[in-house]
Every structure is written in structure tokens, then in C-alpha cells.
Design a protein around this motif. Structure first.
Motif, PDB file in Angstrom:
ATOM      1  N   GLU A 102       4.981   9.978 -26.087  1.00 56.31           N
ATOM      2  CA  GLU A 102       5.724   8.724 -25.948  1.00 56.31           C
ATOM      3  C   GLU A 102       6.845   8.877 -24.928  1.00 56.31           C
ATOM      4  OE1 GLU A 102       4.974   5.853 -27.184  1.00 56.31           O
ATOM      5  OE2 GLU A 102       3.202   6.710 -28.146  1.00 56.31           O
ATOM      6  N   ALA A 103       7.552  10.005 -25.012  1.00 57.22           N
ATOM      7  CA  ALA A 103       8.638  10.234 -24.053  1.00 57.22           C
ATOM      8  C   ALA A 103       8.089  10.402 -22.638  1.00 57.22           C
ATOM      9  CB  ALA A 103       9.436  11.474 -24.460  1.00 57.22           C
ATOM     10  N   THR A 104       6.913  11.053 -22.528  1.00 53.82           N
ATOM     11  CA  THR A 104       6.300  11.238 -21.210  1.00 53.82           C
ATOM     12  C   THR A 104       5.921   9.896 -20.600  1.00 53.82           C
ATOM     13  OG1 THR A 104       5.450  13.410 -21.871  1.00 53.82           O
ATOM     14  CG2 THR A 104       4.423  12.350 -19.969  1.00 53.82           C
ATOM     15  N   LYS A 105       5.311   9.024 -21.409  1.00 57.81           N
ATOM     16  CA  LYS A 105       4.938   7.699 -20.914  1.00 57.81           C
ATOM     17  C   LYS A 105       6.175   6.902 -20.501  1.00 57.81           C
ATOM     18  CE  LYS A 105       0.678   7.206 -23.607  1.00 57.81           C
ATOM     19  NZ  LYS A 105      -0.013   6.432 -24.666  1.00 57.81           N
ATOM     20  N   GLU A 106       7.196   6.977 -21.342  1.00 54.51           N
ATOM     21  CA  GLU A 106       8.429   6.247 -21.035  1.00 54.51           C
ATOM     22  C   GLU A 106       9.062   6.777 -19.752  1.00 54.51           C
ATOM     23  OE1 GLU A 106      12.731   5.216 -23.181  1.00 54.51           O
ATOM     24  OE2 GLU A 106      11.186   6.360 -24.240  1.00 54.51           O
ATOM     25  N   GLN A 107       9.032   8.097 -19.581  1.00 55.76           N
ATOM     26  CA  GLN A 107       9.585   8.700 -18.370  1.00 55.76           C
ATOM     27  C   GLN A 107       8.801   8.246 -17.142  1.00 55.76           C
ATOM     28  OE1 GLN A 107       8.952  12.887 -18.121  1.00 55.76           O
ATOM     29  NE2 GLN A 107      10.441  13.227 -16.502  1.00 55.76           N
ATOM     30  N   ALA A 108       7.450   8.245 -17.261  1.00 59.98           N
ATOM     31  CA  ALA A 108       6.627   7.836 -16.129  1.00 59.98           C
ATOM     32  C   ALA A 108       6.872   6.372 -15.775  1.00 59.98           C
ATOM     33  CB  ALA A 108       5.149   8.057 -16.457  1.00 59.98           C
ATOM     34  N   LYS A 139       9.585   4.589 -16.328  1.00 59.50           N
ATOM     35  CA  LYS A 139      10.905   4.437 -15.713  1.00 59.50           C
ATOM     36  C   LYS A 139      10.900   4.948 -14.274  1.00 59.50           C
ATOM     37  CE  LYS A 139      13.665   4.687 -19.961  1.00 59.50           C
ATOM     38  NZ  LYS A 139      14.672   5.474 -20.716  1.00 59.50           N
ATOM     39  N   ALA A 140      10.182   6.066 -14.044  1.00 63.14           N
ATOM     40  CA  ALA A 140      10.142   6.625 -12.693  1.00 63.14           C
ATOM     41  C   ALA A 140       9.443   5.680 -11.728  1.00 63.14           C
ATOM     42  CB  ALA A 140       9.441   7.983 -12.712  1.00 63.14           C
ATOM     43  N   VAL A 141       8.367   5.041 -12.205  1.00 60.92           N
ATOM     44  CA  VAL A 141       7.637   4.103 -11.340  1.00 60.92           C
ATOM     45  C   VAL A 141       8.479   2.861 -11.073  1.00 60.92           C
ATOM     46  CG1 VAL A 141       5.633   2.585 -11.236  1.00 60.92           C
ATOM     47  CG2 VAL A 141       5.363   4.945 -12.000  1.00 60.92           C
ATOM     48  N   GLU A 142       9.149   2.384 -12.120  1.00 58.54           N
ATOM     49  CA  GLU A 142       9.988   1.197 -11.947  1.00 58.54           C
ATOM     50  C   GLU A 142      11.163   1.463 -11.011  1.00 58.54           C
ATOM     51  OE1 GLU A 142      11.209  -0.023 -15.781  1.00 58.54           O
ATOM     52  OE2 GLU A 142       9.215  -0.699 -16.419  1.00 58.54           O
ATOM     53  N   ALA A 143      11.598   2.721 -10.992  1.00 56.77           N
ATOM     54  CA  ALA A 143      12.745   3.059 -10.149  1.00 56.77           C
ATOM     55  C   ALA A 143      12.400   3.077  -8.668  1.00 56.77           C
ATOM     56  CB  ALA A 143      13.308   4.414 -10.560  1.00 56.77           C
ATOM     57  N   GLU A 177       0.827  -1.217   0.000  1.00 54.03           N
ATOM     58  CA  GLU A 177       0.000   0.000   0.000  1.00 54.03           C
ATOM     59  C   GLU A 177       0.857   1.260   0.000  1.00 54.03           C
ATOM     60  OE1 GLU A 177      -3.543   2.062   2.683  1.00 54.03           O
ATOM     61  OE2 GLU A 177      -3.047  -0.069   2.943  1.00 54.03           O
ATOM     62  N   THR A 178       1.865   1.298   0.840  1.00 52.64           N
ATOM     63  CA  THR A 178       2.750   2.465   0.881  1.00 52.64           C
ATOM     64  C   THR A 178       3.511   2.614  -0.426  1.00 52.64           C
ATOM     65  OG1 THR A 178       3.002   2.184   3.277  1.00 52.64           O
ATOM     66  CG2 THR A 178       4.612   3.559   2.159  1.00 52.64           C
ATOM     67  N   THR A 179       3.938   1.474  -0.998  1.00 54.86           N
ATOM     68  CA  THR A 179       4.652   1.519  -2.274  1.00 54.86           C
ATOM     69  C   THR A 179       3.762   2.060  -3.381  1.00 54.86           C
ATOM     70  OG1 THR A 179       5.952  -0.411  -1.590  1.00 54.86           O
ATOM     71  CG2 THR A 179       5.968   0.159  -3.935  1.00 54.86           C
ATOM     72  N   ASP A 180       2.524   1.584  -3.445  1.00 55.53           N
ATOM     73  CA  ASP A 180       1.602   2.063  -4.480  1.00 55.53           C
ATOM     74  C   ASP A 180       1.325   3.548  -4.317  1.00 55.53           C
ATOM     75  OD1 ASP A 180       1.486  -0.481  -5.485  1.00 55.53           O
ATOM     76  OD2 ASP A 180      -0.405  -0.994  -4.493  1.00 55.53           O
ATOM     77  N   LEU A 181       1.167   3.991  -3.086  1.00 55.82           N
ATOM     78  CA  LEU A 181       0.915   5.411  -2.836  1.00 55.82           C
ATOM     79  C   LEU A 181       2.109   6.258  -3.275  1.00 55.82           C
ATOM     80  CD1 LEU A 181      -1.007   7.522  -1.641  1.00 55.82           C
ATOM     81  CD2 LEU A 181       0.061   7.130   0.593  1.00 55.82           C
ATOM     82  N   LYS A 182       3.290   5.770  -2.986  1.00 55.08           N
ATOM     83  CA  LYS A 182       4.502   6.492  -3.376  1.00 55.08           C
ATOM     84  C   LYS A 182       4.633   6.563  -4.890  1.00 55.08           C
ATOM     85  CE  LYS A 182       9.481   6.530  -2.301  1.00 55.08           C
ATOM     86  NZ  LYS A 182      10.569   5.812  -1.590  1.00 55.08           N
ATOM     87  N   ARG A 183       4.369   5.450  -5.560  1.00 57.31           N
ATOM     88  CA  ARG A 183       4.434   5.440  -7.024  1.00 57.31           C
ATOM     89  C   ARG A 183       3.372   6.344  -7.643  1.00 57.31           C
ATOM     90  NH1 ARG A 183       5.256  -1.118  -7.829  1.00 57.31           N
ATOM     91  NH2 ARG A 183       7.514  -1.137  -7.366  1.00 57.31           N
ATOM     92  N   GLN A 184       2.206   6.375  -7.031  1.00 54.90           N
ATOM     93  CA  GLN A 184       1.137   7.235  -7.539  1.00 54.90           C
ATOM     94  C   GLN A 184       1.518   8.712  -7.435  1.00 54.90           C
ATOM     95  OE1 GLN A 184      -2.609   6.610  -5.584  1.00 54.90           O
ATOM     96  NE2 GLN A 184      -3.697   8.074  -6.840  1.00 54.90           N
ATOM     97  N   LYS A 185       2.131   9.100  -6.327  1.00 58.91           N
ATOM     98  CA  LYS A 185       2.565  10.492  -6.159  1.00 58.91           C
ATOM     99  C   LYS A 185       3.636  10.863  -7.174  1.00 58.91           C
ATOM    100  CE  LYS A 185       1.495  11.004  -1.221  1.00 58.91           C
ATOM    101  NZ  LYS A 185       2.064  11.230   0.131  1.00 58.91           N
ATOM    102  N   ILE A 186       4.561   9.940  -7.421  1.00 59.69           N
ATOM    103  CA  ILE A 186       5.623  10.217  -8.393  1.00 59.69           C
ATOM    104  C   ILE A 186       5.029  10.361  -9.791  1.00 59.69           C
ATOM    105  CG2 ILE A 186       7.616   9.195  -9.546  1.00 59.69           C
ATOM    106  CD1 ILE A 186       8.484   8.076  -6.858  1.00 59.69           C
ATOM    107  N   ARG A 187       4.100   9.471 -10.143  1.00 60.79           N
ATOM    108  CA  ARG A 187       3.484   9.539 -11.468  1.00 60.79           C
ATOM    109  C   ARG A 187       2.702  10.832 -11.646  1.00 60.79           C
ATOM    110  NH1 ARG A 187       0.794   5.328 -11.044  1.00 60.79           N
ATOM    111  NH2 ARG A 187       2.137   3.820 -12.121  1.00 60.79           N
TER     112      ARG A 187
END
Length: 784
Positions: free
Chosen positions: A300-306, A308-312, A75-85
Motif C-alpha cells: 500500500e505504501a509502495t503504491k501510494e509512493q508511486a 505521489k511520484a507520478v503526480e509530482a 509523450e515526453t511527460t508519459d515517458l518521464k513518468r514511466q521511468k520514475i515509476r
């Protein structure tokens, strides 16, 4: 003896009907309980495996880690990824077409300045020696009426400064001061020059209406005019080079004016211009570039950036060592502590009976509310209707539980509206959305969008009569869902301005999902109609087509009955419109209400065409009554054989209710009196019923009873027709035929008035042709 046996055989049928009625009364509460139980189990799914020691609860004891362990905090991980996205800025790229357009626009502006430089230089030399550039700028902003008034009042002491701004007042005072210093001829020459400049400015504004030239101040134009040719060429070159550097760097959409000014100043400062030249170049560039942007989103670059950011983002872990205190007694449990407690199996998961109980109460209230609305509308629901509505209600919470964001409320609203009407559909959508909201424990943009789409479908679908209209409705649902999703997210999101480009594709997907659910609903509709014996307005329109097999047979085999049916349909439809009933249902039900007369057409007077009456030949009231009653039972057999829906079949028995076939009953009484018999079984001369159970079948009963009486009136007045109709209605009311229909006694005069109006339209007076005209017409026919 036959009559005795006939009356005796009624008892087993009565007992069978009584048992069926008792089973029906018992089955309804069982279905209600079954629906409540199923919906409760779906809506309250989270209460089956709910931890007693959850986040936010107080720990009753101190909990110690039994061993070394580490658990994932999803849950905390998903919340963190959502904020980054959500916080990511979109990637931008230059738009070549927009860049070329901006460059051409600046080149055009510089070319226009080169053209007007000689004119400005000629007319500004004298003006520069008299008044300041600021005053000149202000005078050029005077409107034509203000300038005319100023010219006419310069020779008078009176003032009109109360109509001017402060800058304009200062400019007028400077002119008046100048007038005092010079001769009359010099002042008139000054006014002429000023008028010429105003004309030049007006022509320039008209010729270059969409040019950035109109944004430049007078002082800038004068500075351009006063430059030498070489100096102006050098300035043009510097401006174009600075613009290219700025466009290569890129101008993002929404850039502030101050930011753009700073950017221009930095680029111009590298071209070794004088202070006056640099200021002028900055003003020209700002006029050309303000409001422009040559950077667009690179999706496309925006999606790729998002991605990569989530995967990171690494999975958040909660760890504990053997003997470590996770939470002390009396402390409130946090998310990290709960992960450890639940991971060690110490959260005491189990069934939350209180939560399930509250869910059951909520579901019962929702179903009860729906039933009350149905009762208020006098819309009786069968067991299979409850089953269909229950199945539709289950689907939305199940999709929410499965984390499928595209809710099917649009399909639910469209189907329920088509089957049961807009009011019940709106109720169903609101209650289902409320249960889904309770199930997922939170408001979401997709649920709000789905609810709006469902309400739109519920309010409109039941009123549509063609597939084209339904397809347009699907488009409207898609647009509304996509728009509401986007608007809702923008309202609740603090960073909405930075992620609008990311939201637009998602909003489009939600819009397409609304269209998809509409297509699914339309595809399922025919199968649901067959399985659950329900109808849509489109199906009713199809059934009322005269080319349908049963109606074609009725028109051929029993033409008198068919004409009777058409007149009854006209009466019933007119009354249905006035009372806001289901007009399509009444039209279709009326067309089929007497199809059973095809079993013996000559047994009914409207088909005898003046020939001998079959019942006179039979001369047995019991047999005749059986023939008359049989048009109901045979009609039901034909209707079932041809797959007519239940709501249409209901018109066949209910339009007669349990009325007495009085003509043959009276005939039986007379014969019994002549034969010395005292007993006449009245049940043998009554229809089997049931009495009308809806407003629609009740209106058809009244129209059917009134049709023969109205048709028999040839020269009667409307008042006489009204008296006859009222007597028929009063008889039906006294005989308790309308008690279950929902028709109120105060509505009967309204229906009677409508019937008389329709009768007048069918039996209006015609002009009598002169005798001479008829003789001429007859002579022409004889010649042929």
C-alpha cells in the motif's frame, strides 16, 4: 407424357442452380475484398491522420512560430513518468513474525553454546598447547574415510597428500612434525583427544542440525569455551542487544554479507567490548543473521509512493514566441520541435496513402496465407466462416488501438480452434498478433503474453471434449500469460531487480485476464454456433447422444436404418482415426446421414423385416427412385427443422453424391425395352448431389456403400471381403465421386483394410455348442 414432363422440369432447377453457383463465385471475391478493406482500415488507422513533418524527418523549409504559444508534450511527460515509476524502490516494513523467529533462533544458539562450553574447555586445554587453531579447524573438516586413512598411515613414510587440499596438507605436516617432537605415549594421547573433539563436533552437528552453531569456526568455539562465566554472560547480553538494534533497523532481503558485517560491527562497537570479544560477537551475530531478512514490502505504501511520484511530475511544455525559428530547413525534427509544429497546425497531417498501401499488402498476405493453410488442410470455408473469422480478427487490433493491454488472443485461439481445428487457430493467432504488432508499432510484454496464451488455447482447445477440460485450459492460459508477462518484463527491464515486487501484482492481473477471456469465449461460443452455423467438439458430442429427439425417432420408426447407421458409424470412425480426420464430426454426421428415411421407412429394405417389398407392389421404377431420392431431400428438411449445423447436414446429400440408383435404373431400361421405348432419363435415377466436399463425408460415402456388401458376407474370407470393397472403391473413383473430397487414391487401400478389420470384429467365428448342451438347455426351458 409424365416422364417427358418430369425430364422437362429439370431445366428450370438447373438454371437456378447455375445462377446460384455464379453468384457464389462472384460473392467470394467480394467478401475477400471487403475483409481486406475492413482489416486495412483498422490495422492502418494511424495512416489516416499522419503528420508529414514528424519526429525524425528532415524539414524541407524553415518553420517560424506565427504567435506566442505553449503546448503540452504528452509523450515526453508519459515517458518521464514511466521511468520514475519503474525506478522507484518498494517501501518496506518489519515482519513481526519473522523478527520473533530470528530472535528466538539466536537465543537458542547462545543457549547451545552455554551447554557445550564445559565439554569444549575440558578437551581443548591440551590441544591448544600442541597445534594451532587453524590446524585444528582443518582436522575437524576431514571426512571419516580421510581421518581413518590418516590414522593408519601416520606410522609410515608414504603420503596421501595428493588426495588433500592445501590446508589439509599443511595440517598433516604439522601433526607429523609434532609426532617427531613428543613421545609415543604423548602422541597417542593427542590422537585420542583429537578423536574426542571430532566426535563432539559430529554430535553437535547432528543435535543442532539447523542451528547457526554449525556456521561457527573452531577458533570461535574455543574462544567461547575459554571465557569465564561472567565474561560470557556480558558477551551474551551485548550480542542480544546488538541484534535487537539491528532488527529494529531492519534487514532487507538480498543484503550482501559485507554490508551485514559492517552493520554488525557498528552495532557491537558501542558495547565497550575487548577486541577479542568484539570479534567473537561479530562472528556469532553474522552466523545467526546471514541469509535472514525481516523487512517485507509494504504494498500500500509502495503504491501510494508511486502515485505521489507520478503526480509530482509536471506536464512537459514546449513554448515558442512570435517569429522564433522552430526548425531550420534541412534539420531533423526533434520531439520538442514536433510538439510546436503540430500545435501550430504546420505538420501537414493527412492520409498516408503509401502507408495504407503497405498495410493493405500486409493484410492481403495474411489473409492469403490463412486461405492457403485452409486449402492445404482441405478445410472449405463458407462466406459466413470468412465473416466470423474476420470479426474475430478485427477485435485484437481494435483493443490495441484503444490502449487496452489485455489482448483477447486467448479467446480468439479458443474459439477458432473449437470451430475450425488447431492448425487454423494457430495460424489465426500468429497472423492476428502480427497485424496487432504492426498496428501498435512495437513489441510489448502484454502482446507477447497474450500471444503465448492464444497459441496455448489454439493448440489444445480443439482437442478437448468436456467443460472440465476447458476450465483447466483456462487456468493454464492464465498461468502462462502471467508468467510470460513477468519473465518478458524482467528480461527487457534494466531495473527489474528493484521492481519485481511491483511487477507481481500486474502479472497476476494479466493471468486473471487470460482466465477472463476464456470465460468470455466459452460464454459466446453457443451464440456464435447458432449465428454462424459452426460447431465445437462439445456440441458434436451432445448431438451424438442417442437421447436426442431425431435419433430416438430414428431408432423407433426405422430400427433397421438405425442399425445400419451404427455399423456405418463404426466403419467410418475407424477409418477417420487412421487418416487423422475429425472423428467426432464423422460420428455425428453418420448418425444423422439417413434420418430422411423416416419419411417412408418401409421404402427401404432394412426396415421391411422380411415382409413384402413395397417397391414390388408399386412396380414403377420412376416412383421407386423418387422414394429413394426423397430420403435426402426429406432428411435435409428434418435437419433444418431441428437446427442441425451445416457441417452435420452436409453428410445427408454428400454421402450419396450424384450416384446412380442403378437397380431401378436397370429396371426402367428393361421396361422401356419391353414397351419399345428408347429414351430413359438417367437424371431421374441419380441423386442430386453434391459429391463429397470433405474427407469426412467421403469416408461416410465409402462406408455406406460398403456396409450392405459386408453385411451380406456370412462365410466369406477376409480376402473375399477385401476384393469386394476394392471393387466398390474403384467404382466410386471412376465415377468421380471423390474428386472434391481431398481423399487421395493411395489412401483407398488403407480405408479398405480398416473396413475389413471392423467387419471381422463384428463377424468373428463362435464356438459351436455340443448337441448335448443344447438338449439340456432346451429341457430346462420346457420345465419352466
Amino acid at each position: 407424357m409424365n416422364h417427358f414432363l418430369h425430364s422437362f422440369t429439370v431445366f428450370p432447377d438447373s438454371a437456378r442452380k447455375s445462377r446460384s453457383y455464379s453468384l457464389g463465385k462472384l460473392r467470394r471475391p467480394l467478401i475477400f475484398l471487403f475483409t481486406v478493406g475492413c482489416l486495412t482500415s483498422v490495422v492502418g488507422y494511424r495512416f489516416y491522420n499522419q503528420p508529414k513533418l514528424a519526429v525524425g524527418t528532415i524539414s524541407p523549409v524553415t518553420i517560424i512560430a506565427p504567435e506566442d504559444a505553449s503546448f503540452q508534450d504528452q509523450e515526453t511527460t508519459d515517458l518521464k513518468r514511466q521511468k520514475i515509476r519503474a525506478g522507484l524502490l518498494p517501501r518496506l516494513k518489519r515482519d513481526p513474525q519473522t523478527t520473533d523467529q530470528i530472535e528466538r533462533s539466536l537465543q537458542d544458539t547462545l543457549g547451545q553454546l552455554s551447554q557445550i562450553r564445559p565439554i569444549l574447555r575440558k578437551n581443548s586445554i591440551l590441544m591448544g598447547r600442541t597445534i594451532s587453531n587453524a590446524t585444528m579447524e582443518t582436522l575437524l573438516t576431514f571426512s571419516a574415510p580421510q581421518w581413518s586413512t590418516l590414522q593408519s598411515r601416520l606410522n609410515y613414510e608414504e603420503s596421501f597428500t595428493n588426495l588433500l587440499t592445501k590446508e589439509q596438507e599443511y595440517a598433516v605436516s604439522e601433526i607429523q612434525a609434532y609426532r617427531q617432537r613428543v613421545t609415543k605415549g604423548s602422541f597417542e594421547q593427542f590422537i585420542d583427544r583429537l578423536e574426542q573433539l571430532r566426535q563432539i563436533k559430529e554430535q553437535t552437528s547432528q543435535n543442532y542440525r539447523h542451528s547457526s552453531l554449525n556456521k561457527l569456526k573452531y577458533a570461535d568455539l574455543i574462544a567461547v569455551a575459554q571465557m569465564g562465566d561472567r565474561e560470557w554472560q556480558n558477551l551474551e547480553t551485548a550480542i542480544l542487544q546488538a541484534e535487537r538494534r539491528i532488527l529494529v533497523q531492519g534487514i532487507p532481503p538480498g543484503i550482501s554479507t559485507s554490508h551485514l558485517q559492517d552493520t554488525i560491527a557498528v552495532q557491537i562497537s558501542s558495547d565497550r567490548l575487548t577486541g577479542r570479544q568484539q570479534s567473537l560477537a561479530e562472528n556469532i551475530l553474522l552466523a545467526a543473521l546471514e541469509g535472514e531478512a525481516n523487512l517485507i514490502e509494504d504494498r500500500e505504501a509502495t503504491k501510494e509512493q508511486a502515485a505521489k511520484a507520478v503526480e509530482a511530475v509536471d506536464m512537459v511544455m514546449s513554448s515558442a514566441q512570435t517569429g522564433q525559428i522552430i526548425v531550420k530547413a534541412g534539420e531533423k525534427i526533434t520531439q520538442a520541435q514536433f510538439v510546436l509544429i503540430d500545435g501550430f497546425g504546420l505538420s501537414e497531417r493527412g492520409i498516408n496513402w503509401m502507408g495504407l498501401g503497405s498495410t493493405a499488402i500486409l493484410v492481403t498476405s495474411a489473409i492469403g496465407t490463412f486461405c492457403l493453410v485452409a486449402q492445404r488442410l482441405h478445410r472449405p470455408l463458407r462466406h459466413r466462416d470468412f465473416l466470423l473469422l474476420g470479426l474475430l480478427s478485427f477485435t485484437t487490433p481494435i483493443l490495441a488501438i484503444a490502449n487496452i493491454p489485455f489482448t483477447n488472443l486467448a479467446a480468439v485461439g479458443l474459439l477458432v480452434s473449437s470451430f475450425y481445428g488447431p492448425t487454423l487457430a494457430v495460424t489465426q493467432v500468429l497472423l492476428t498478433a502480427g497485424l496487432s504488432l504492426f498496428s501498435i508499432q512495437g513489441i510489448s510484454a502484454d502482446l507477447i503474453a497474450g500471444t503465448i496464451g492464444g497459441l496455448l488455447a489454439a493448440m489444445i482447445a480443439g482437442k478437448l471434449r468436456s467443460r472440465d477440460e476447458l476450465s483447466l485450459l483456462g487456468m493454464g492460459i492464465g498461468v502462462s500469460q502471467g508468467g510470460v508477462y513477468l519473465l518478458t518484463y524482467l528480461i527487457v527491464s534494466a531495473t527489474a531487480s528493484t521492481i519485481i515486487y511491483t511487477l507481481l501484482p500486474t502479472a497476476l492481473v494479466y493471468g486473471l485476464s487470460g482466465i477472463a477471456w476464456t470465460v468470455i469465449a466459452l460464454g459466446l461460443s453457443p451464440y456464435l454456433e447458432r449465428c454462424f452455423d459452426v460447431v465445437t467438439p462439445i456440441r458434436l458430442v451432445e448431438l451424438s447422444n442417442p437421447n436426442c429427439s431425431l435419433l430416438k425417432r430414428l431408432a423407433t420408426e426405422a430400427p433397421g436404418t438405425f442399425q445400419h447407421t451404427l455399423f456405418v458409424a463404426c466403419l467410418a470412425e475407424a477409418a477417420a482415426r487412421k487418416l487423422h480426420c475429425n472423428v467426432e464430426l464423422i460420428r455425428t454426421g453418420t448418425l444423422y446421414h439417413d434420418i430422411g428415411k423416416m419419411h417412408d421407412p418401409l421404402g427401404f429394405i432394412e426396415n421391411q423385416m422380411g415382409g413384402p417389398n413395397k417397391h414390388d407392389e408399386i412396380n414403377d421404377p420412376y416412383v421407386s427412385a423418387e422414394i429413394i431420392k426423397k430420403h435426402v431431400s426429406e432428411g435435409l428438411v428434418m435437419a433444418r427443422r431441428h437446427g442441425l449445423p451445416r457441417v452435420v447436414r452436409d453428410f445427408i446429400p454428400e454421402h450419396q453424391g450424384n450416384l446412380l440408383i442403378s437397380y431401378f435404373y436397370q429396371q426402367a431400361l428393361q421396361k422401356s425395352a419391353q414397351n419399345g421405348q428408347e429414351f430413359v432419363d438417367e437424371a431421374a435415377f441419380r441423386y442430386d448431389g453434391p459429391i463429397p466436399q470433405s474427407r469426412e463425408t467421403a469416408i461416410v460415402m465409402l462406408a455406406d456403400s460398403s456396409e450392405a456388401a459386408l453385411r451380406s458376407l456370412k462365410e466369406a474370407s477376409p480376402e473375399q471381403a477385401m476384393d469386394m470393397i476394392k471393387k466398390i472403391f474403384q467404382a466410386r473413383w471412376r465415377e468421380q465421386q471423390l474428386v472434391d473430397s481431398g481423399i487421395r487414391q493411395e489412401e483407398l487401400p488403407i480405408i479398405a483394410e480398416i473396413f475389413v478389420q471392423v467387419w471381422q470384429q463384428f463377424h468373428h467365428q463362435r464356438i459351436a455348442y455340443p448337441k448335448a448342451v443344447l438338449e439340456v438347455s432346451s429341457a430346462k426351458k420346457n420345465k419352466r
